[in-house]
Design an enzyme around this catalytic site. Structure first.
Site, PDB file in Angstrom:
ATOM      1  N   CYS A   1      -2.478   8.895   2.542  1.00 49.08           N
ATOM      2  CA  CYS A   1      -2.207   8.370   1.199  1.00 49.08           C
ATOM      3  C   CYS A   1      -3.381   8.653   0.277  1.00 49.08           C
ATOM      4  O   CYS A   1      -3.217   8.723  -0.946  1.00 49.08           O
ATOM      5  CB  CYS A   1      -1.903   6.874   1.255  1.00 49.08           C
TER       6      CYS A   1
ATOM      7  N   GLU B   1       0.875  -1.173   0.000  1.00 44.04           N
ATOM      8  CA  GLU B   1       0.000   0.000   0.000  1.00 44.04           C
ATOM      9  C   GLU B   1       0.909   1.219   0.000  1.00 44.04           C
ATOM     10  O   GLU B   1       1.426   1.633   1.037  1.00 44.04           O
ATOM     11  CB  GLU B   1      -0.906   0.008   1.240  1.00 44.04           C
TER      12      GLU B   1
END
Length: 503
Positions: A293, A259
């Protein structure tokens, strides 16, 4: 709140959750609160040899845990969820103190942990395979999913507890052990979570060593990534980090769940509800001071509504309360450290050099308590330059104009990252195209909400340089298990597949 008060609050929280004193006088790993930049904890780093021993203990625990029925394993996660409910306020405050999140975001992150525990408990009774039709009479073919082994979790500072829980809750019900390396910037929250997990394990009689934490810098991460007893490494962080982790894991034929970075955009169409769009954009762009993110970094807006949208955004930005995240009125807290503030200033300067115009923000904010605070920036750009295509982990929102929907989609997809995306439109054709195979190339595509924030039930992750990993809901649990295809012959014959004759 003074530095001494923050330190004392941290000590008290850790004591209440059973994590002990965060100050080791011989510790080399210093935890500093981004609220004021002052030291709030000191620990000793692990060595590579320590990591090897910890992995060995976790592997021994796995050998016991894998034989426990999955619904019984779910009891561990249920207990963890109950402890998180009990200590939600404390753990949320610790997230705010150590990661700099505002009060509601700190509490929201703990709620995310509770939610994934709920999902995982239900999942513990649904780890299902398939029964598959076979061409051979008197035979049955099926697939099963079995525990995988020791799962390494490497997490980043911006979600110091939620990312661990996404992985750990699923891994535990899937029958795995977990070794967690948190960011060096948020080690105290990791110790708090580990203390709660150990208490949950004690209550249900889970094996000792099933969950462990290792702390330190690069050497510790490398030892974990390279250990052949770790079949899965789940790593969250920068694309640069992922490009180092993936080849090392692949070299020993292990699995990576990555990720990584995001450069998330929102398309604002001519038909958009601008009141809704402004609210969605502001939270997505400045929440966690732009250090998610999934933070919104690019606006791609139709030229017919561009000026009005920029004007509304500037007005909203100029009213944002900036300051200590422990103040309930604050909406924009600190950047994590001085390096992040320097990167913010450098990106703003580069955008201006590329022809961009700073509409609002873009400078440091003076906050009496110290720390690294900035005024979130809105910058109109003449095109999608290199700085726009780069992910700067700070609250900078670049605004680009477009004339046609095809042009908007080309701009949207013309970045290396592919995590999250959104469109604000009341045109059903645009909405459906955006979420179709020819629309957004991201792992998450939203309509009439921003790209930041995700519910537990859906799989979370992205494509391209975001890494391709999926965590949390849907069928993400399969990453933490191994698949076995079984054929059972209950006949007296031995027919071969594909009509092969032998003998």
């Amino acid at each position: 709140m003074t530095t001494d008060t923050v330190k004392q609050q941290t000590r008290e929280i850790l004591a209440r959750v059973g994590a002990g004193d965060p100050f080791d006088p011989e510790g080399d790993l210093v935890s500093r609160s981004p609220i004021d930049g002052q030291e709030i904890g000191r620990l000793r780093s692990h060595s590579a040899a320590d990591v090897s021993a910890v992995v060995g203990e976790a592997h021994e625990a796995f050998l016991q845990w894998r034989s426990v029925p999955a619904p019984v394993r779910g009891a561990l996660v249920r207990e963890l969820g109950e402890l998180l409910r009990k200590h939600k306020d404390d753990l949320g405050a610790l997230v705010s103190v150590e990661a700099g999140k505002i009060v509601s975001e700190g509490l929201g992150e703990v709620q995310e942990m509770i939610d994934i525990c709920d999902l995982a408990v239900g999942l513990s009774r649904q780890l299902h395979g398939l029964t598959i039709a076979t061409e051979r009479p008197g035979h049955r073919m099926m697939e099963q999913w079995h525990p995988l082994g020791v799962v390494a979790v490497i997490s980043a500072f911006n979600f110091p507890v939620a990312v661990w829980s996404w992985n750990a809750a699923l891994a535990f019900v899937c029958g795995d052990a977990v070794v967690w390396k948190p960011s060096e910037k948020t080690v105290l929250t990791a110790l708090a979570c580990q203390a709660l997990l150990e208490e949950a394990a004690r209550r249900v009689g889970a094996p000792a060593g099933l969950s462990q934490v290792v702390v330190g810098a690069r050497e510790v991460g490398e030892a974990l990534v390279d250990d052949p007893r770790v079949p899965l490494v789940s790593a969250t962080g920068s694309t640069r980090m992922g490009k180092e982790v993936a080849p090392r894991v692949a070299a020993r034929l292990g699995r990576s769940l990555l990720e990584l970075g995001g450069n998330n955009a929102a398309v604002v169409a001519p038909s958009a509800d601008l009141d809704l769009a402004v609210r969605g954009i502001v939270f997505s762009a400045v929440g966690t001071a732009g250090q998610r993110c999934t933070s919104l970094r690019r606006i791609i807006v139709h030229e017919s509504v561009k000026d009005e949208l920029v004007q509304r955004l500037a007005a909203a930005y100029e009213t944002l309360p900036i300051g200590s995240p422990l103040d309930p009125s604050t909406l924009v807290g600190p950047l994590i450290d001085a390096a992040a503030a320097d990167a913010f200033e450098a990106a703003v300067a580069q955008a201006q050099a590329d022809g961009g115009t700073v509409v609002t923000g873009g400078t440091r904010a003076e906050v009496a308590i110290g720390g690294q605070y900035v005024h979130p920036a809105v910058i109109t750009m003449p095109g999608q330059t290199d700085i726009v295509k780069a992910e700067t982990f700070a609250p900078i929102l670049y605004v680009l104009g477009y004339e046609t929907f095809d042009e908007a989609m080309a701009l949207h997809n013309d970045v290396a990252q592919g995590l999250s995306s959104s469109i604000f439109t009341l045109d059903v054709r645009e909405a459906e195209t955006f979420v179709s195979a020819v629309g957004s190339d991201c792992g998450i595509a939203n309509v009439n909400i921003g790209p930041s924030g995700a519910e537990i039930g859906g799989a979370f992750g992205g494509e391209k340089e975001t890494g391709g990993g999926r965590e949390s809901g849907s069928d993400a649990w399969r990453s933490y298990m191994r698949r076995a295809t079984n054929t059972v012959n209950y006949s007296t014959e031995l027919p071969l597949a594909q009509g092969v004759e032998f003998g």
